[in-house]
Design a protein around this motif. Structure first.
Motif, PDB file in Angstrom:
ATOM      1  N   GLY A 307      25.401  31.469  61.560  1.00 11.24           N
ATOM      2  CA  GLY A 307      24.469  32.542  61.858  1.00 11.24           C
ATOM      3  C   GLY A 307      24.335  32.759  63.353  1.00 11.24           C
ATOM      4  O   GLY A 307      24.511  31.832  64.157  1.00 11.24           O
ATOM      5  N   PHE A 308      24.030  33.985  63.734  1.00 14.44           N
ATOM      6  CA  PHE A 308      23.882  34.363  65.142  1.00 14.44           C
ATOM      7  C   PHE A 308      22.663  35.257  65.267  1.00 14.44           C
ATOM      8  O   PHE A 308      22.410  36.112  64.407  1.00 14.44           O
ATOM      9  CB  PHE A 308      25.132  35.104  65.631  1.00 14.44           C
ATOM     10  N   TYR A 309      21.889  35.065  66.360  1.00 14.61           N
ATOM     11  CA  TYR A 309      20.727  35.918  66.589  1.00 14.61           C
ATOM     12  C   TYR A 309      20.566  36.169  68.081  1.00 14.61           C
ATOM     13  O   TYR A 309      20.669  35.237  68.888  1.00 14.61           O
ATOM     14  CB  TYR A 309      19.456  35.275  66.042  1.00 14.61           C
ATOM     15  N   ASN A 310      20.349  37.441  68.440  1.00 17.01           N
ATOM     16  CA  ASN A 310      20.087  37.824  69.827  1.00 17.01           C
ATOM     17  C   ASN A 310      18.640  38.291  69.901  1.00 17.01           C
ATOM     18  O   ASN A 310      18.286  39.334  69.355  1.00 17.01           O
ATOM     19  CB  ASN A 310      21.045  38.939  70.264  1.00 17.01           C
ATOM     20  N   GLU A 311      17.806  37.505  70.572  1.00 11.06           N
ATOM     21  CA  GLU A 311      16.383  37.812  70.626  1.00 11.06           C
ATOM     22  C   GLU A 311      16.084  39.014  71.512  1.00 11.06           C
ATOM     23  O   GLU A 311      15.005  39.619  71.403  1.00 11.06           O
ATOM     24  CB  GLU A 311      15.606  36.592  71.123  1.00 11.06           C
ATOM     25  N   LYS A 312      17.014  39.395  72.392  1.00  8.10           N
ATOM     26  CA  LYS A 312      16.796  40.543  73.263  1.00  8.10           C
ATOM     27  C   LYS A 312      17.127  41.854  72.563  1.00  8.10           C
ATOM     28  O   LYS A 312      16.405  42.837  72.698  1.00  8.10           O
ATOM     29  CB  LYS A 312      17.623  40.400  74.546  1.00  8.10           C
ATOM     30  N   THR A 313      18.233  41.887  71.815  1.00  8.26           N
ATOM     31  CA  THR A 313      18.634  43.107  71.115  1.00  8.26           C
ATOM     32  C   THR A 313      18.193  43.114  69.659  1.00  8.26           C
ATOM     33  O   THR A 313      18.362  44.118  68.971  1.00  8.26           O
ATOM     34  CB  THR A 313      20.162  43.274  71.167  1.00  8.26           C
ATOM     35  N   LYS A 314      17.640  41.989  69.183  1.00  3.32           N
ATOM     36  CA  LYS A 314      17.202  41.837  67.788  1.00  3.32           C
ATOM     37  C   LYS A 314      18.374  42.045  66.823  1.00  3.32           C
ATOM     38  O   LYS A 314      18.228  42.631  65.759  1.00  3.32           O
ATOM     39  CB  LYS A 314      16.073  42.831  67.453  1.00  3.32           C
ATOM     40  N   PHE A 315      19.528  41.533  67.216  1.00  2.00           N
ATOM     41  CA  PHE A 315      20.727  41.604  66.373  1.00  2.00           C
ATOM     42  C   PHE A 315      20.926  40.262  65.673  1.00  2.00           C
ATOM     43  O   PHE A 315      20.856  39.205  66.310  1.00  2.00           O
ATOM     44  CB  PHE A 315      21.944  41.938  67.227  1.00  2.00           C
ATOM     45  N   ALA A 316      21.163  40.301  64.363  1.00  2.00           N
ATOM     46  CA  ALA A 316      21.369  39.079  63.582  1.00  2.00           C
ATOM     47  C   ALA A 316      22.635  39.230  62.757  1.00  2.00           C
ATOM     48  O   ALA A 316      22.993  40.330  62.333  1.00  2.00           O
ATOM     49  CB  ALA A 316      20.173  38.796  62.683  1.00  2.00           C
ATOM     50  N   PHE A 317      23.293  38.080  62.506  1.00  2.00           N
ATOM     51  CA  PHE A 317      24.598  38.086  61.860  1.00  2.00           C
ATOM     52  C   PHE A 317      24.751  36.795  61.074  1.00  2.00           C
ATOM     53  O   PHE A 317      24.389  35.722  61.564  1.00  2.00           O
ATOM     54  CB  PHE A 317      25.667  38.201  62.955  1.00  2.00           C
ATOM     55  N   ALA A 318      25.231  36.888  59.854  1.00  2.00           N
ATOM     56  CA  ALA A 318      25.466  35.696  59.031  1.00  2.00           C
ATOM     57  C   ALA A 318      26.745  35.888  58.240  1.00  2.00           C
ATOM     58  O   ALA A 318      27.057  36.997  57.780  1.00  2.00           O
ATOM     59  CB  ALA A 318      24.296  35.440  58.084  1.00  2.00           C
ATOM     60  N   THR A 319      27.504  34.794  58.060  1.00  2.00           N
ATOM     61  CA  THR A 319      28.741  34.862  57.297  1.00  2.00           C
ATOM     62  C   THR A 319      29.038  33.493  56.689  1.00  2.00           C
ATOM     63  O   THR A 319      28.319  32.528  56.954  1.00  2.00           O
ATOM     64  CB  THR A 319      29.912  35.326  58.193  1.00  2.00           C
ATOM     65  N   ASP A 320      30.095  33.432  55.877  1.00  2.00           N
ATOM     66  CA  ASP A 320      30.520  32.211  55.204  1.00  2.00           C
ATOM     67  C   ASP A 320      29.438  31.770  54.213  1.00  2.00           C
ATOM     68  O   ASP A 320      28.509  31.051  54.576  1.00  2.00           O
ATOM     69  CB  ASP A 320      30.822  31.107  56.225  1.00  2.00           C
ATOM     70  N   LYS A 321      29.563  32.257  52.972  1.00  2.00           N
ATOM     71  CA  LYS A 321      28.558  32.026  51.922  1.00  2.00           C
ATOM     72  C   LYS A 321      27.202  32.604  52.311  1.00  2.00           C
ATOM     73  O   LYS A 321      26.146  32.036  52.022  1.00  2.00           O
ATOM     74  CB  LYS A 321      28.429  30.537  51.599  1.00  2.00           C
ATOM     75  N   ALA A 322      27.254  33.761  52.979  1.00  2.00           N
ATOM     76  CA  ALA A 322      26.024  34.383  53.465  1.00  2.00           C
ATOM     77  C   ALA A 322      25.200  34.928  52.303  1.00  2.00           C
ATOM     78  O   ALA A 322      25.726  35.552  51.376  1.00  2.00           O
ATOM     79  CB  ALA A 322      26.363  35.507  54.433  1.00  2.00           C
ATOM     80  N   VAL A 323      23.892  34.710  52.371  1.00  2.00           N
ATOM     81  CA  VAL A 323      22.956  35.196  51.359  1.00  2.00           C
ATOM     82  C   VAL A 323      21.735  35.771  52.065  1.00  2.00           C
ATOM     83  O   VAL A 323      21.178  35.149  52.975  1.00  2.00           O
ATOM     84  CB  VAL A 323      22.511  34.076  50.392  1.00  2.00           C
ATOM     85  N   GLY A 324      21.331  36.977  51.655  1.00  2.00           N
ATOM     86  CA  GLY A 324      20.074  37.549  52.103  1.00  2.00           C
ATOM     87  C   GLY A 324      19.046  37.408  50.990  1.00  2.00           C
ATOM     88  O   GLY A 324      19.334  37.695  49.832  1.00  2.00           O
TER      89      GLY A 324
END
Length: 570
Positions: A307-324
């Motif tokens: 998972g990846f998160y940018n607190e300045k741009t509020k961008f989030a990213f998840a992969t590899d068995k990703a579940v929301g």
């Protein structure tokens, strides 16, 4: 003489404690498990190297009295020489100064009082109100208003023992260590001027202009400005909070490598992973293995192996068995795709909105609704969830299919849904009978989470099994029209309105012609439907015979286009 013995006894006790602590510390290092290779690869600028401890030798040199204004005997201290005024002692290359002292020449030791100062070379200076120095063990016990200076590092305390052989100073009654970057306080601590490495225990606090770190155990290097987290620790800034029990934090670059399920919290969002990387200046966090990203404000979360998160741009990213996971409605919805992504547009403006994207091979499950699609997007701008490329939606025994499905939400509940192109609604009555409606597009309207009206527009065809008041099947109706409106009450059809009106054909149950009970585009995707939250990971392709036939439109002919073609032929 008795006082000298008491001092030696005090030193021996401290010395024994120091040796035991160092031995135990070495044993713990040997007992530790190897750090993961992935973690090691990140630690070029963060992991401080332990210096091998020198083998301690007994000092053979003598402590010399270099100068004093007055030298006399005192009956209360028969073994000591009393020296007063501008007193200077030397031991090897170390010079020690004070206003007065008891000098024990035979045991190469002294007690110094007032304006105490020790110089070791041109880099280490030690100050205090009182000093007991043992020339045999080379340990200096400094008390009251103690200050140790080593280049750009200053240590303040009221009780400090400094071991010249190990080049190690330690305090045990509260102290403060300061350099150009940070201020550290603790109940117990030690500092090595040669390695620049320090260790702190009990009520540790590291204060930096940009953050504060609190812990019960911390290692810190004044040269690299890197803090080694070796126990439960909290790092707080204006917007962020980090909890970690193991890792490194570079207080200059703001880069942290954290292990053992560390947690990064920012603006109601939490990022957790087996390994966590955080860059304070860039405002980015990455989580590796067993990643969990939680939005406690909107009550949703993402999980995956990365998972990846940018607190300045509020961008989030998840992969590899990703579940929301959305748990805002009590009954959680579980969504899986190869990649999950959240983007924020027009940040910090009145027109700010977010988009949640999932692609590819999307499957989701909730007890009341399930769906599959190649990809989907949810936009907070219009509260619309759009399913792309062969989307299918199920609700209990009803299935909706089209080329694109748009679901408009109102406070996290469905307001209305729009099925665009090749719209097909199928309701299973039993394993052989299905109510079916198809058209170019379909609109379904909901009230209180239940469908109360449906509109089917364009080339409408219908296969429907009407029932009498006791739910007995009357027959099967087959109709065609241009527009159909279906009104429901308590999930049952109350009435249907066709425009233009069409009575269609009603076949008795025992006289239904073969092949008339299915529309030519009928399909029932029960073999694709997600069965539970674990089943969202099992992507199943449509059968070849069940693929939607896309509407293929030819080139649009312009008015009088044949005239231009005739001109060309001429």
């Amino acid at each position: 003489m008795q006082k000298g013995r008491n001092k030696r006894h005090t030193f021996n006790g401290h010395r024994a404690l120091l040796v035991c602590a160092l031995c135990l510390f070495g044993f713990c290092l040997l007992a530790q498990k190897p750090v993961q290779k992935q973690a090691i690869s990140h630690a070029n600028d963060s992991v401080s190297q332990k210096q091998p401890e020198p083998k301690k030798q007994q000092a053979k040199s003598k402590v010399y009295l270099i100068h004093s204004d007055v030298l006399r005997k005192d009956s209360r201290h028969p073994d000591a020489q009393v020296v007063v005024g501008n007193v200077v002692f030397r031991h090897d290359s170390v010079y020690m100064y004070c206003d007065s002292a008891y000098y024990y020449d035979q045991i190469s030791s002294f007690e110094a009082f007032s304006n105490v100062k020790m110089n070791q070379g041109d880099t280490l200076f030690l100050y205090g109100d009182r000093l007991y120095y043992d020339g045999n063990t080379q340990i200096a016990e400094v008390r009251m208003n103690v200050r140790m200076e080593n280049r750009n590092t200053t240590l303040l305390t009221d009780s400090l023992n400094y071991d010249r052989v190990y080049n190690l100073g330690y305090y045990f009654d509260g102290g403060t260590l300061m350099d150009e970057q940070n201020v550290l306080t603790s109940d117990w601590g030690q500092y090595s001027p040669s390695t620049k490495q320090s260790v702190f225990n009990y009520d540790v606090q590291l204060v930096n202009p940009q953050f504060t770190l609190t812990s019960d155990t911390l290692e810190y290097n004044t040269a690299t400005k890197i803090a080694n987290i070796v126990g439960p620790s909290d790092i707080d800034s204006d917007e962020n909070h980090i909890y970690s029990e193991l890792g490194t934090y570079n207080t200059v670059t703001g880069k942290a490598y954290l292990y053992n399920r560390s947690v990064l919290t920012n603006d109601g969002k939490q990022l957790t992973g087996d390994t966590l990387y955080y860059d304070r200046d860039a405002g980015t966090g990455e989580a590796f293995r067993n990643m969990v990203m939680t939005d406690t404000v909107n009550k949703n979360m993402m999980t995956g192996e990365y998972g990846f998160y940018n607190e300045k741009t509020k961008f989030a990213f998840a992969t590899d068995k990703a579940v929301g996971i959305d748990y805002s409605q009590g009954d959680s919805l579980f969504l899986h795709g190869d990649t999950l992504m959240m983007r924020t547009f027009y940040l910090d403006t009145d027109t700010m909105f977010r988009e949640m994207q999932a692609f590819h091979k999307v499957r989701f499950y909730r007890t009341d609704v399930q769906g599959v699609a190649d990809s989907l997007v949810f936009s907070s701008k219009d509260s619309c969830l759009t399913m792309y490329r062969d989307p299918i939606l199920w609700n209990e025994n009803q299935q909706l299919v089209g080329e694109k499905i748009c679901i408009y939400m109102n406070d996290s509940t469905i307001d209305w849904a729009h099925i665009i192109n090749q719209a097909l609604s199928v309701e299973e009555l039993d394993s052989t009978m299905y109510n079916q409606v198809t058209g170019k597009e379909m609109k379904a309207y909901f009230r209180g989470g239940e469908m109360h009206k449906t509109e089917v527009i364009g080339s409408v065809r219908l296969v429907y099994y009407p029932m009498d008041s006791d739910s007995t099947l009357i027959g099967m109706n087959v109709s065609e029209t241009s527009k159909l409106e279906v009104y429901l009450e308590n999930r049952k059809i109350e009435r249907m309105v066709m425009s233009p009106q069409s009575n269609g054909t009603l076949y008795p149950m025992l006289q239904i012609p073969k092949g008339k009970d299915k529309l030519d585009n009928f399909v029932w995707f029960d073999y694709i439907r997600p069965l539970n939250k674990e089943d969202i990971f099992d992507w199943r392709e449509k059968k070849a015979e069940d693929q939607l036939k896309k509407n293929v439109r030819g080139p649009v002919e312009l008015p009088n286009q044949h005239l231009f073609e005739n001109k060309k032929e001429e």
